[in-house]
Motif scaffolding. Structure first.
Motif, PDB file in Angstrom:
ATOM      1  N   GLU A   1       7.258   2.661 -10.887  1.00 60.78           N
ATOM      2  CA  GLU A   1       7.916   1.388 -10.590  1.00 60.78           C
ATOM      3  C   GLU A   1       7.288   0.733  -9.363  1.00 60.78           C
ATOM      4  O   GLU A   1       7.572  -0.436  -9.068  1.00 60.78           O
ATOM      5  N   LEU A   2       6.434   1.453  -8.668  1.00 58.40           N
ATOM      6  CA  LEU A   2       5.775   0.962  -7.458  1.00 58.40           C
ATOM      7  C   LEU A   2       4.297   0.714  -7.736  1.00 58.40           C
ATOM      8  O   LEU A   2       3.768   1.063  -8.773  1.00 58.40           O
ATOM      9  N   GLY A   3       3.630   0.080  -6.749  1.00 59.20           N
ATOM     10  CA  GLY A   3       2.181  -0.025  -6.792  1.00 59.20           C
ATOM     11  C   GLY A   3       1.610  -1.110  -7.679  1.00 59.20           C
ATOM     12  O   GLY A   3       0.414  -1.110  -7.971  1.00 59.20           O
ATOM     13  N   HIS A   4       2.452  -2.089  -8.092  1.00 60.25           N
ATOM     14  CA  HIS A   4       1.948  -3.170  -8.938  1.00 60.25           C
ATOM     15  C   HIS A   4       2.813  -4.412  -8.755  1.00 60.25           C
ATOM     16  O   HIS A   4       3.870  -4.368  -8.103  1.00 60.25           O
ATOM     17  N   LEU A   5       2.361  -5.510  -9.360  1.00 63.10           N
ATOM     18  CA  LEU A   5       3.017  -6.810  -9.192  1.00 63.10           C
ATOM     19  C   LEU A   5       3.532  -7.348 -10.525  1.00 63.10           C
ATOM     20  O   LEU A   5       3.554  -8.560 -10.762  1.00 63.10           O
ATOM     21  N   SER A   6       3.985  -6.460 -11.399  1.00 62.97           N
ATOM     22  CA  SER A   6       4.549  -6.875 -12.676  1.00 62.97           C
ATOM     23  C   SER A   6       5.851  -7.632 -12.451  1.00 62.97           C
ATOM     24  O   SER A   6       6.607  -7.328 -11.515  1.00 62.97           O
ATOM     25  N   VAL A   7       6.136  -8.595 -13.315  1.00 60.17           N
ATOM     26  CA  VAL A   7       7.411  -9.305 -13.241  1.00 60.17           C
ATOM     27  C   VAL A   7       8.548  -8.294 -13.410  1.00 60.17           C
ATOM     28  O   VAL A   7       8.535  -7.473 -14.318  1.00 60.17           O
TER      29      VAL A   7
ATOM     30  N   ASN B   1      -9.427   9.625  -6.120  1.00 58.11           N
ATOM     31  CA  ASN B   1      -8.341   8.999  -6.883  1.00 58.11           C
ATOM     32  C   ASN B   1      -7.439   8.191  -5.967  1.00 58.11           C
ATOM     33  O   ASN B   1      -6.960   7.120  -6.344  1.00 58.11           O
ATOM     34  N   SER B   2      -7.194   8.725  -4.761  1.00 59.73           N
ATOM     35  CA  SER B   2      -6.307   8.025  -3.825  1.00 59.73           C
ATOM     36  C   SER B   2      -6.835   8.139  -2.404  1.00 59.73           C
ATOM     37  O   SER B   2      -7.430   9.146  -2.014  1.00 59.73           O
ATOM     38  N   ILE B   3      -6.605   7.071  -1.651  1.00 56.71           N
ATOM     39  CA  ILE B   3      -6.954   7.021  -0.230  1.00 56.71           C
ATOM     40  C   ILE B   3      -5.677   7.234   0.571  1.00 56.71           C
ATOM     41  O   ILE B   3      -4.672   6.569   0.331  1.00 56.71           O
TER      42      ILE B   3
ATOM     43  N   SER C   1     -11.680  -1.229  -6.324  1.00 53.84           N
ATOM     44  CA  SER C   1     -11.424   0.210  -6.470  1.00 53.84           C
ATOM     45  C   SER C   1     -10.680   0.757  -5.265  1.00 53.84           C
ATOM     46  O   SER C   1      -9.828   1.646  -5.397  1.00 53.84           O
ATOM     47  N   VAL C   2     -10.990   0.247  -4.071  1.00 49.90           N
ATOM     48  CA  VAL C   2     -10.273   0.659  -2.857  1.00 49.90           C
ATOM     49  C   VAL C   2      -8.799   0.270  -2.959  1.00 49.90           C
ATOM     50  O   VAL C   2      -7.912   1.059  -2.608  1.00 49.90           O
ATOM     51  N   ILE C   3      -8.519  -0.945  -3.458  1.00 54.47           N
ATOM     52  CA  ILE C   3      -7.125  -1.371  -3.618  1.00 54.47           C
ATOM     53  C   ILE C   3      -6.414  -0.499  -4.651  1.00 54.47           C
ATOM     54  O   ILE C   3      -5.272  -0.075  -4.440  1.00 54.47           O
ATOM     55  N   ALA C   4      -7.079  -0.193  -5.767  1.00 59.27           N
ATOM     56  CA  ALA C   4      -6.474   0.674  -6.783  1.00 59.27           C
ATOM     57  C   ALA C   4      -6.145   2.048  -6.206  1.00 59.27           C
ATOM     58  O   ALA C   4      -5.079   2.623  -6.489  1.00 59.27           O
ATOM     59  N   ALA C   5      -7.034   2.585  -5.377  1.00 60.43           N
ATOM     60  CA  ALA C   5      -6.830   3.913  -4.781  1.00 60.43           C
ATOM     61  C   ALA C   5      -5.775   3.902  -3.687  1.00 60.43           C
ATOM     62  O   ALA C   5      -5.374   4.970  -3.198  1.00 60.43           O
ATOM     63  N   SER C   6      -5.309   2.710  -3.327  1.00 64.03           N
ATOM     64  CA  SER C   6      -4.299   2.583  -2.267  1.00 64.03           C
ATOM     65  C   SER C   6      -2.979   2.028  -2.786  1.00 64.03           C
ATOM     66  O   SER C   6      -2.058   1.810  -1.994  1.00 64.03           O
TER      67      SER C   6
ATOM     68  N   LEU D   1       0.832  -1.201   0.000  1.00 62.22           N
ATOM     69  CA  LEU D   1       0.000   0.000   0.000  1.00 62.22           C
ATOM     70  C   LEU D   1       0.869   1.255   0.000  1.00 62.22           C
ATOM     71  O   LEU D   1       1.974   1.272   0.555  1.00 62.22           O
ATOM     72  N   ILE D   2       0.353   2.310  -0.618  1.00 65.63           N
ATOM     73  CA  ILE D   2       1.063   3.589  -0.732  1.00 65.63           C
ATOM     74  C   ILE D   2       0.187   4.671  -0.116  1.00 65.63           C
ATOM     75  O   ILE D   2      -0.927   4.924  -0.589  1.00 65.63           O
ATOM     76  N   ASP D   3       0.672   5.309   0.926  1.00 65.20           N
ATOM     77  CA  ASP D   3      -0.055   6.357   1.643  1.00 65.20           C
ATOM     78  C   ASP D   3       0.620   7.692   1.336  1.00 65.20           C
ATOM     79  O   ASP D   3       1.720   7.969   1.827  1.00 65.20           O
ATOM     80  N   ILE D   4      -0.029   8.535   0.524  1.00 65.55           N
ATOM     81  CA  ILE D   4       0.641   9.759   0.063  1.00 65.55           C
ATOM     82  C   ILE D   4       0.373  10.980   0.942  1.00 65.55           C
ATOM     83  O   ILE D   4       0.721  12.097   0.556  1.00 65.55           O
ATOM     84  N   HIS D   5      -0.199  10.773   2.128  1.00 71.10           N
ATOM     85  CA  HIS D   5      -0.383  11.916   3.033  1.00 71.10           C
ATOM     86  C   HIS D   5      -0.171  11.465   4.471  1.00 71.10           C
ATOM     87  O   HIS D   5      -1.092  10.966   5.127  1.00 71.10           O
TER      88      HIS D   5
END
Length: 432
Positions: free
Chosen positions: A364-370, A313-315, A347-352, A88-92
């Motif tokens: 480069e963050l926020g996903h599980l790409s190889v 857009n983001s939580i 949608s909650v996961i996408a916003a986080s 998870l990414i918390d931008i505030h």
């Protein structure tokens, strides 16, 4: 002769053991979890493998597939019945803690130490939202960013001292666009944007300087409007001042009435609808961020907006010493609150995860790409009867998110119920 045979047996055993360890293709395999990866549109029960040095910080996503042999991994996580998401990414947040008792959020008593509050909620990356300014950022970097296991980034306050109280935050003399931009460009690996916060007064000058700093450094601006009498109109802010990609935080806060003082709200409480120019602004590219905080969220704003289909857009938490034990609590709690208001889990996961990664331009963050950095959260979605509240009321929900396990950079940094085997990796022998 017997001694010779015994020697050969032990020699063979010693030779065989490293070879066995070398057969381990992955450092970690997560088995049987429901993977949700919004960037790659993955929403299915899958296994996930991580490669890298076991227990190290160099781990990368190696494979996401239906069935990965657990024997190929040094550690195995049993995620059956759980959800596997990007970290998870918390931008505030406000993590510029310190000992200046008059410093408030700048090197003062209102800030928190990151690692005590991130991993236990699945958060692997945070953005400190303007606690430091160009005068104080290097202190923040030395005592927090450089010493934390959490990935700590920053929005640099247009105020030179940062969030050091009204004396500084209401002084136009403290707001220098050029010096702010210079500090952003000096530390591009750490600073992802600029920040305007807490200015009180009917004056666009602080906004213009903060936008100017963002333009000079080519980074987004996050705006936390203060108060004014009369209010500074949000329509002008969104459609004339801000650029696509700029972030409006505390988006569900503001006034609970139509007094025309303080901070305008995005929902017209008379019609119980999101104001048309707000929808236009989001389509234009203005980012709406939650920034829940201690008193920066109203159910009277959030509920009708979510019901109408206007999602943030983001939580984010706006976590600090005053908000963490109130209605906000932590990232998992407010994610659960948005589900209780009607926002779907995906949608909650996408916003986080993926949305905030894009907002701070760290894709480069926020996903599980190889090949991506192995930041992973394993979440339990509990069923039950749960209560959530804000400063204007209480609602009930049937789901609550709880973090079971967090992986940062390929290393298990938190596990609630010891679902990883082995839990503790052998420590390397000390160097002589």
């Amino acid at each position: 002769m017997q001694v010779h045979r015994l020697f050969l047996f032990f020699a063979f055993f010693i030779w065989l053991e490293p070879a066995s360890a070398q057969d381990k293709k992955y450092s970690i395999v997560i088995k049987g979890g429901h993977v949700i990866d919004p960037k790659n549109n993955v929403d299915a029960v899958m296994d996930l493998a991580i490669e890298g040095t076991p227990g190290g910080t160099d781990g990368k996503i190696a494979l996401v597939a239906k069935n990965i042999d657990p024997k190929l991994a040094v550690q195995v996580v049993d995620a059956k019945g759980l959800y596997v998401t990007p970290g998870l990414i918390d931008i505030h947040v406000h993590y510029f803690w310190g000992t200046d008792l008059k410093g408030t959020y700048r090197n003062g008593p209102n800030g928190l130490q990151p690692d005590g509050f991130t991993f236990r909620t699945g958060v692997t990356t945070v953005v400190d939202a303007g606690s430091s300014g160009w005068k104080t950022f290097e202190t923040f970097k030395a005592q927090t960013i450089d010493l934390s296991k959490t990935r700590v980034l920053a929005m640099l306050n247009i105020v030179g001292e940062g969030m050091a109280g009204g004396k500084f935050e209401n002084s136009l003399d403290e707001m220098d666009a050029v010096k702010t931009a210079e500090m952003v460009k000096k530390y591009p690996e750490n600073i992802v944007g600029t920040k305007l916060a807490h200015f009180s007064g009917h004056d666009w000058t602080p906004t213009d300087r903060a936008v100017g700093a963002g333009k000079l450094a080519n980074v987004p601006l996050m705006v936390d409007f203060g108060g004014a009498d009369p209010v500074l109109p949000l329509e002008e802010l969104y459609l004339k001042k801000l650029r696509p990609g700029d972030i409006y935080t505390h988006c569900f806060g503001g006034n609970s009435d139509n007094s025309g003082k303080g901070r305008e709200s995005i929902v017209d409480i008379t019609a119980n609808k999101v104001k048309p120019y707000v929808i236009e602004a989001q389509k234009k590219g203005i980012v709406f961020d939650v920034g829940f905080g201690g008193a920066s969220f109203l159910l009277a704003q959030g509920q009708p907006a979510i019901k109408q289909g206007f999602y943030p857009n983001s939580i984010s938490t706006d976590q600090h010493i005053s908000s963490m034990n109130g209605p906000m609590k932590d990232m998992n709690n407010i994610m659960s609150l948005f589900m209780a208001m009607g926002m779907d889990f995906k949608s909650v996961i996408a916003a986080s995860t993926w949305n905030p990664a894009k907002e701070i331009r760290r894709e480069e963050l926020g996903h599980l790409s190889v090949g991506a950095t192995a930041d992973v959260a394993v979440l339990n979605l509990r069923d039950g009867k749960f209560g959530f509240y804000a400063r204007d009321g209480r609602i009930e929900g049937k789901k609550r998110i709880e973090t079971e396990l967090t992986i940062k950079g390929g290393s298990v940094v938190y596990t609630l119920n010891a679902l990883v085997d082995p839990v503790n990796l052998p420590r390397p022998a000390p160097k002589k």
